[in-house]
Design a protein around this motif. Sequence first.
Motif, PDB file in Angstrom:
ATOM      1  N   PHE A 242     -17.758  58.328  69.152  1.00 28.40           N
ATOM      2  CA  PHE A 242     -19.127  58.814  68.976  1.00 28.40           C
ATOM      3  C   PHE A 242     -19.157  60.318  69.226  1.00 28.40           C
ATOM      4  N   ASP A 243     -19.074  61.069  68.137  1.00 25.42           N
ATOM      5  CA  ASP A 243     -18.919  62.513  68.226  1.00 25.42           C
ATOM      6  C   ASP A 243     -19.973  63.198  67.366  1.00 25.42           C
ATOM      7  N   GLU A 244     -19.919  64.519  67.343  1.00 25.19           N
ATOM      8  CA  GLU A 244     -20.964  65.290  66.673  1.00 25.19           C
ATOM      9  C   GLU A 244     -20.661  65.419  65.182  1.00 25.19           C
ATOM     10  N   ILE A 245     -20.788  64.301  64.514  1.00 24.48           N
ATOM     11  CA  ILE A 245     -20.527  64.241  63.083  1.00 24.48           C
ATOM     12  C   ILE A 245     -21.436  63.190  62.467  1.00 24.48           C
ATOM     13  N   ASN A 246     -21.931  63.473  61.265  1.00 26.13           N
ATOM     14  CA  ASN A 246     -22.603  62.456  60.471  1.00 26.13           C
ATOM     15  C   ASN A 246     -21.557  61.811  59.570  1.00 26.13           C
ATOM     16  N   PHE A 247     -21.488  60.495  59.556  1.00 30.29           N
ATOM     17  CA  PHE A 247     -20.502  59.838  58.699  1.00 30.29           C
ATOM     18  C   PHE A 247     -21.116  58.571  58.099  1.00 30.29           C
ATOM     19  N   LYS A 248     -20.514  58.151  56.992  1.00 31.01           N
ATOM     20  CA  LYS A 248     -20.995  56.951  56.311  1.00 31.01           C
ATOM     21  C   LYS A 248     -19.819  56.258  55.632  1.00 31.01           C
TER      22      LYS A 248
END
Length: 410
Positions: free
Chosen positions: A140-146
């Motif tokens: 859980f890091d500072e990135i948007n992912f899909k």
Amino acid sequence: MIQLIYGNKFDEGFCLETCQQQNANFDCRDQIPYTFIIPFNYPFETIPQVFIILDLISVDVKTDFRIQIQDVTISNFSLLVVCLTGWASCVRIKWYAIDDQRFQIINAFNTINLTEMTYQHKNKNVNTEIGLITLISHNFDEINFKLQIIEITSENVTVSLTKVPEDFLQQVQVGFQIILGPKEVFQNFLFLDSTNDYSKLIEEKQNAWFISPFTGMGYPYTDAVRLDKQYQFQGNSLYQYSLATWWSAFTPCSHSHGFLSQVLTTKFYSLNLYQFEVKQKSQLGSTTSISVHFLENNQILNTTGEFYVTLEKDLTDIRIDINVVCPLGKWIESNFEKCLDCPIQKLYKQNYKCSNTLKELVFKIQYSKQAQAYSELLINISENLCDMKQILYNQKLEEIIMFSINLTDI
């Protein structure tokens, strides 16, 4: 749903041991592994496929939370949970178990730096228009992912991970499972990207699971990811499904929801033998003792071994010639199944005595399909034996004997 005492086909439940509220000994941090044995409500006849859905997430940002399904038996399965960095106070898990080979569950636990990957599946007749991904772990890091399924074929499923920003350089870990099956399995699915609390009135369906997997996450300027799913029955087969947060900003996320059918009408059938002819030859025409010739694709099998043959779904008639050399001092015993569900005369059975006037047999057979589908065949050829089986993925994995030819001493 009424469960069977033995021979369970479907099962579901919650794993609450991964929440401090229910298990004070759970403190996911410092790379300490936890293993939980999850019992099924009733035993299965054979080992089922298991998948999980994250139902509540309370995990600090900068946490590498990992989970993996292990050691599935007919009675239980185990979960391995560990936080390599950071801290998770609660990850409520909903699990599902399926003993039906028309479903295909593909595991991709703790995958590192995924951009695009192709996974093989077993059942060539899964629907290629829709499949599901359920996200079960992530650092859980500072990135948007899909996560997205970008293609399903008769052999493979391809998954991609997109991230914002694209130049995010830190290592990304995602764990997920892929759910494939016949088209009728997937009912009323919505695929959503939410930036605020979400709520939907749902009409319950019989003989189906309502499932709501995550497929991606985004990160606001906050200390943790906190997402909770709630199901409140309203009466008259209606309930309110909601996805919300508490104590912090809503974590933008990609998710879906809909129904996964348990009772399926889709059934795959064996080929029907509707034309059968045997030619006896007094002169040898073959250079090998046994050969199998698929006329539609001109595929010839004339060496010993086990061979896997796939017939395309648009083929309606399948013609096969089988040449068998008949040496002096031998019998040829042949058994050809007419069809799996024939009420009478299910078998063409005949013995042939080799002689100077019978040196070779040619079996000319023709099959038809009951439905448009891929046909998967397993052919075994040895010096004195040739047989063919059809592999069918129904509730159980079946190997249907289509024919056998044996050479025996007189």
